[in-house]
Design an enzyme around this catalytic site. Structure first.
Site, PDB file in Angstrom:
ATOM      1  N   CYS A 228      29.374  24.295  18.895  1.00  0.00           N
ATOM      2  CA  CYS A 228      29.733  23.233  19.592  1.00  0.00           C
ATOM      3  C   CYS A 228      30.381  23.525  20.987  1.00  0.00           C
ATOM      4  O   CYS A 228      30.586  22.837  21.891  1.00  0.00           O
ATOM      5  CB  CYS A 228      30.901  22.158  19.077  1.00  0.00           C
ATOM      6  SG  CYS A 228      32.451  22.986  18.675  1.00  0.00           S
TER       7      CYS A 228
ATOM      8  N   ILE B 129      40.149  56.093  41.660  1.00  0.00           N
ATOM      9  CA  ILE B 129      40.182  54.778  41.880  1.00  0.00           C
ATOM     10  C   ILE B 129      41.871  53.948  42.079  1.00  0.00           C
ATOM     11  O   ILE B 129      41.991  53.452  42.874  1.00  0.00           O
ATOM     12  CB  ILE B 129      39.436  53.685  40.876  1.00  0.00           C
ATOM     13  CG1 ILE B 129      37.879  53.862  41.068  1.00  0.00           C
ATOM     14  CG2 ILE B 129      40.105  52.146  41.118  1.00  0.00           C
ATOM     15  CD1 ILE B 129      37.510  53.342  39.755  1.00  0.00           C
TER      16      ILE B 129
ATOM     17  N   HIS C 273      30.546  38.601  32.772  1.00  0.00           N
ATOM     18  CA  HIS C 273      30.158  38.840  31.335  1.00  0.00           C
ATOM     19  C   HIS C 273      31.159  38.269  30.384  1.00  0.00           C
ATOM     20  O   HIS C 273      31.522  38.452  29.020  1.00  0.00           O
ATOM     21  CB  HIS C 273      30.082  40.309  31.207  1.00  0.00           C
ATOM     22  CG  HIS C 273      29.120  41.312  31.587  1.00  0.00           C
ATOM     23  ND1 HIS C 273      29.261  42.629  32.310  1.00  0.00           N
ATOM     24  CD2 HIS C 273      27.835  40.809  32.051  1.00  0.00           C
ATOM     25  CE1 HIS C 273      28.274  42.892  32.729  1.00  0.00           C
ATOM     26  NE2 HIS C 273      27.209  41.976  32.577  1.00  0.00           N
TER      27      HIS C 273
HETATM   28 ZN    ZN Z   1      32.384  24.356  16.821  1.00  0.00          ZN
END
Ligand code: ZN
Length: 240
Positions: free
Chosen positions: A120, A226, A109
């Site tokens: 970008c 755990i 994830h």
């Molecule tokens: Zn960017």
């Protein structure tokens, strides 16, 4: 050598103070307003949701959390020379902070410790983005292109990284021991990895307080906490 695959879920990090956000009974599912903060379309469309998200990232427990005994036990198993790969549903980076090399951890994830530009895809440290929030930018844009920055986690409405998922599948198939720890094994496709491992001959061990849909395929089921059960189990493995 025996390849040990460890699939970890939210339960391994609760001792570190991180609540289960995205499990079937997690916070995101119980609070529709909170779920919007981690839903891609809402996040991209609504600047107010992004501002709330940045405040939550700044104030939330995830980045201040420290690894606990279970994370350390996994790192110690690796240091003992046992081939270990971690597949985690968590985004807290605590396995790596405990000392296991980054290349041996698959984050299904993504990670809350990085940011990524939605346009970008440039990445950077979350710390730097939060410093900008602290300095007064309530929705800091990408410094390269001005696009929308988000946490490098997989939001609802986003696909898992197919490369990461492919590697997780290969590791599950190749493992001789597959330990599912702190995961309800109810969120696909992560849960299916336990079945893939068992189908390919791995010894399936489940360490979880509650029953899971894969319990009938497990060679061993551990219900103890755990923080103590996993260190004991992994010490036994390391000693062979
Ligand atoms: Zn960017």
């Amino acid at each position: 050598m025996t390849l040990v695959a460890i699939l970890s879920g939210a339960g391994i990090s609760t001792d570190s103070g991180i609540p289960d956000y995205r499990g079937p009974n997690g916070l995101w599912r119980r609070d529709p307003e909170a779920e919007k903060l981690v839903t891609y379309d809402h996040y991209m469309a609504d600047p107010e949701i992004r501002r709330r998200s940045w405040r939550m990232r700044r104030d939330g427990p995830a980045l201040r959390a420290k690894p606990n005994a279970a994370h350390r036990a996994v790192a110690e198993l690796e240091r003992a020379g046992v081939p270990v790969r971690v597949i985690t549903q968590n985004v807290d980076g605590l396995h790596q902070l405990a000392g296991i090399p980054d290349r041996k951890v698959l984050e299904l994830h993504g990670t809350a410790r990085s940011v990524v530009c939605a346009d970008c895809h440039a990445r950077g440290p979350m710390e730097e983005a939060l410093a900008r929030v602290e300095a007064g930018e309530d929705d800091p844009p990408c410094l390269k292109c001005g696009g929308i920055l988000k946490s490098a986690t997989v939001m609802f409405g986003e696909r898992l990284d197919p490369v990461v998922l492919g590697e997780a599948l290969a590791i599950s198939k190749a493992s001789q021991i597959f330990i599912a720890v702190g995961t309800s094994l109810q969120v696909q496709p992560a849960a299916g990895l336990a079945g893939v491992a068992a189908d390919n001959g791995a010894r399936l061990v489940i360490v979880n307080a509650e029953p899971t849909p894969y319990d009938d395929r497990a060679a061993q089921i551990i219900r103890e906490p755990i923080g103590t059960a996993l260190p004991t189990l992994l010490r036994e493995l390391a000693e062979g």
